[in-house]
Design a protein around this motif. Structure first.
Motif, PDB file in Angstrom:
ATOM      1  N   THR A  96      11.825  -0.629  10.330  1.00 38.91           N
ATOM      2  CA  THR A  96      10.655  -0.499  11.207  1.00 38.91           C
ATOM      3  C   THR A  96       9.366  -0.500  10.390  1.00 38.91           C
ATOM      4  O   THR A  96       8.379  -1.157  10.760  1.00 38.91           O
ATOM      5  CB  THR A  96      10.760   0.792  12.034  1.00 38.91           C
ATOM      6  OG1 THR A  96      11.989   0.784  12.768  1.00 38.91           O
ATOM      7  CG2 THR A  96       9.597   0.903  12.999  1.00 38.91           C
ATOM      8  N   GLU A  97       9.359   0.233   9.260  1.00 39.45           N
ATOM      9  CA  GLU A  97       8.158   0.274   8.424  1.00 39.45           C
ATOM     10  C   GLU A  97       7.843  -1.099   7.839  1.00 39.45           C
ATOM     11  O   GLU A  97       6.670  -1.500   7.766  1.00 39.45           O
ATOM     12  CB  GLU A  97       8.347   1.295   7.301  1.00 39.45           C
ATOM     13  CG  GLU A  97       8.387   2.741   7.777  1.00 39.45           C
ATOM     14  CD  GLU A  97       8.523   3.713   6.624  1.00 39.45           C
ATOM     15  OE1 GLU A  97       8.449   3.256   5.460  1.00 39.45           O
ATOM     16  OE2 GLU A  97       8.709   4.919   6.880  1.00 39.45           O
ATOM     17  N   LEU A  99       8.854  -4.204   8.983  1.00 40.24           N
ATOM     18  CA  LEU A  99       8.536  -5.220   9.978  1.00 40.24           C
ATOM     19  C   LEU A  99       7.277  -4.904  10.773  1.00 40.24           C
ATOM     20  O   LEU A  99       6.763  -5.781  11.477  1.00 40.24           O
ATOM     21  CB  LEU A  99       9.723  -5.407  10.933  1.00 40.24           C
ATOM     22  CG  LEU A  99      11.004  -5.936  10.273  1.00 40.24           C
ATOM     23  CD1 LEU A  99      12.128  -6.037  11.290  1.00 40.24           C
ATOM     24  CD2 LEU A  99      10.758  -7.286   9.613  1.00 40.24           C
ATOM     25  N   SER A 100       6.790  -3.682  10.689  1.00 35.19           N
ATOM     26  CA  SER A 100       5.519  -3.342  11.340  1.00 35.19           C
ATOM     27  C   SER A 100       4.332  -3.523  10.403  1.00 35.19           C
ATOM     28  O   SER A 100       3.184  -3.292  10.820  1.00 35.19           O
ATOM     29  CB  SER A 100       5.554  -1.904  11.853  1.00 35.19           C
ATOM     30  OG  SER A 100       5.762  -0.997  10.783  1.00 35.19           O
ATOM     31  N   ASP A 101       4.580  -3.940   9.161  1.00 38.14           N
ATOM     32  CA  ASP A 101       3.507  -4.135   8.182  1.00 38.14           C
ATOM     33  C   ASP A 101       3.080  -5.610   8.207  1.00 38.14           C
ATOM     34  O   ASP A 101       3.895  -6.499   7.934  1.00 38.14           O
ATOM     35  CB  ASP A 101       4.005  -3.757   6.796  1.00 38.14           C
ATOM     36  CG  ASP A 101       2.889  -3.750   5.772  1.00 38.14           C
ATOM     37  OD1 ASP A 101       1.751  -4.115   6.123  1.00 38.14           O
ATOM     38  OD2 ASP A 101       3.148  -3.392   4.604  1.00 38.14           O
ATOM     39  N   TRP A 105       4.922  -9.632   6.796  1.00 40.51           N
ATOM     40  CA  TRP A 105       5.019 -10.901   7.516  1.00 40.51           C
ATOM     41  C   TRP A 105       4.274 -12.003   6.784  1.00 40.51           C
ATOM     42  O   TRP A 105       4.690 -13.183   6.812  1.00 40.51           O
ATOM     43  CB  TRP A 105       4.474 -10.741   8.930  1.00 40.51           C
ATOM     44  CG  TRP A 105       5.400  -9.973   9.819  1.00 40.51           C
ATOM     45  CD1 TRP A 105       5.262  -8.677  10.238  1.00 40.51           C
ATOM     46  CD2 TRP A 105       6.618 -10.454  10.399  1.00 40.51           C
ATOM     47  NE1 TRP A 105       6.310  -8.312  11.037  1.00 40.51           N
ATOM     48  CE2 TRP A 105       7.162  -9.385  11.162  1.00 40.51           C
ATOM     49  CE3 TRP A 105       7.294 -11.660  10.351  1.00 40.51           C
ATOM     50  CZ2 TRP A 105       8.350  -9.495  11.855  1.00 40.51           C
ATOM     51  CZ3 TRP A 105       8.482 -11.791  11.045  1.00 40.51           C
ATOM     52  CH2 TRP A 105       9.004 -10.728  11.792  1.00 40.51           C
TER      53      TRP A 105
END
Length: 332
Positions: A96-97, A99-101, A105
């Motif tokens: 989560t950490e 892919l939320s950064d 990406w």
């Protein structure tokens, strides 16, 4: 009386031939039936049993690190756990950490773009040189093969040292050629690895340089298997050299091209050494990270590095499945 006895009407017609009765195989005794069933089962399992000696080292050498990495990606595992502290299970928090950064990406997008560009350039140059090797004479072909073997066989760090010297901002040959003979005075002390765009240009040149020989030799071996009779027949029908290559030779070696392209995509996606060495030469690491170097930068946080490596594996598998499905569709 004698006439009636000898008349044709009194002669009986011959009997029709009997159909041959198929031979019935003898039924084996009941004691032999389980024996034959066991032999047929062993004959079916035989090829798989022969694979066991090869599969066991692969499972131990590749399976255990892969499983260990996957488990670490769901834990909180850092330097403290290296000294005996038990790891805490955190579930999907690491994913989560990451892919939320938005930066992650960006690294993924740069890596995929770098991979596709390098693989495409490598395939185009490799196919062109392979076709050239089929057209030139023996002396030129041997010279080209020796040069490609030297480029392919040189260690990566030695190759990086040569290319760093060629692109050096003060004493590099590239800057001298651009500044003196071509008159581009602004390139006299230009630093190629400071800006991300020129950094990736240098990295692309190096990666393609080291990858082209494999494509050349593989495609050249495939082109040698194209029958000469087919090429001569197409030439007699009026096909040009480009048409014979496009519509006859390349479709015949298409399975080879697909496999080589797949390998190039996998190798270029996980490139590490070339990018890492250029970064150590003074490039801004945050702006030039690819997946391999970014995972290496997370080496102090084993769980985050494991999660990022698993994401990289998922991307590689996605690209691989796309190519394999296309190959199977072509074979069908």
């Amino acid at each position: 009386m004698s006439a009636s006895r000898s008349s044709p009407a009194a002669v009986a017609p011959p009997a029709p031939p009997r159909a041959p009765v198929p031979a019935v195989p003898p039924v084996p005794p009941r004691d032999e039936q389980p024996l034959r069933r066991g032999r047929s089962r062993r004959s079916r399992l035989g090829p798989y049993l022969l694979l066991v000696p090869a599969l066991v080292p692969i499972a131990v050498g590749l399976g255990y690190p892969l499983v260990r990495q996957f488990v670490l990606s769901f834990q909180e595992y850092g330097l403290a756990q290296q000294f005996g502290r038990p790891a805490e299970w955190v579930g999907l928090r690491n994913y989560t950490e990451l892919l939320s950064d938005p930066y992650v990406w960006g690294v993924i997008a740069r890596s995929v773009a770098f991979c596709l560009v390098n693989a495409g350039l490598t395939m185009v140059l490799g196919i062109a040189l392979a076709v050239l090797m089929t057209r030139v004479g023996r002396a030129a072909r041997i010279t080209l093969q020796v040069g490609l073997l030297l480029a392919w066989g040189t260690p990566v760090l030695a190759t990086m040292t040569v290319w760093q010297w060629l692109f050096d901002s003060q004493y590099g040959v590239i800057n001298w050629l651009l500044a003196e003979p071509l008159g581009m005075t602004g390139m006299r002390q230009h630093s190629w690895i400071i800006e991300p765009a020129s950094f990736y240009f240098v990295a692309t040149v190096i990666v393609v340089w080291m990858s082209v020989p494999f494509v050349v030799f593989t495609v050249y071996a495939g082109l040698l298997q194209v029958p000469d009779e087919c090429m001569e027949a197409a030439q007699l029908d009026g096909a040009t050299a480009w048409q014979r290559l496009r519509y006859l030779a390349l479709p015949m070696v298409k399975p080879v091209l697909m496999v080589v392209a797949l390998l190039q995509v996998i190798w270029d996606l996980r490139v590490f050494t070339q990018i890492h060495v250029l970064q150590r030469g003074g490039a801004p690491t945050r702006d030039t990270h690819l997946l391999g170097t970014y995972i290496y930068s997370l080496s102090k946080e084993f769980s985050m590095a494991g999660a990022m490596a698993t994401i990289m594996l998922a991307i590689t598998l996605a690209l691989t499945v796309f190519y394999i499905r296309r190959m199977l569709r072509e074979e069908a």
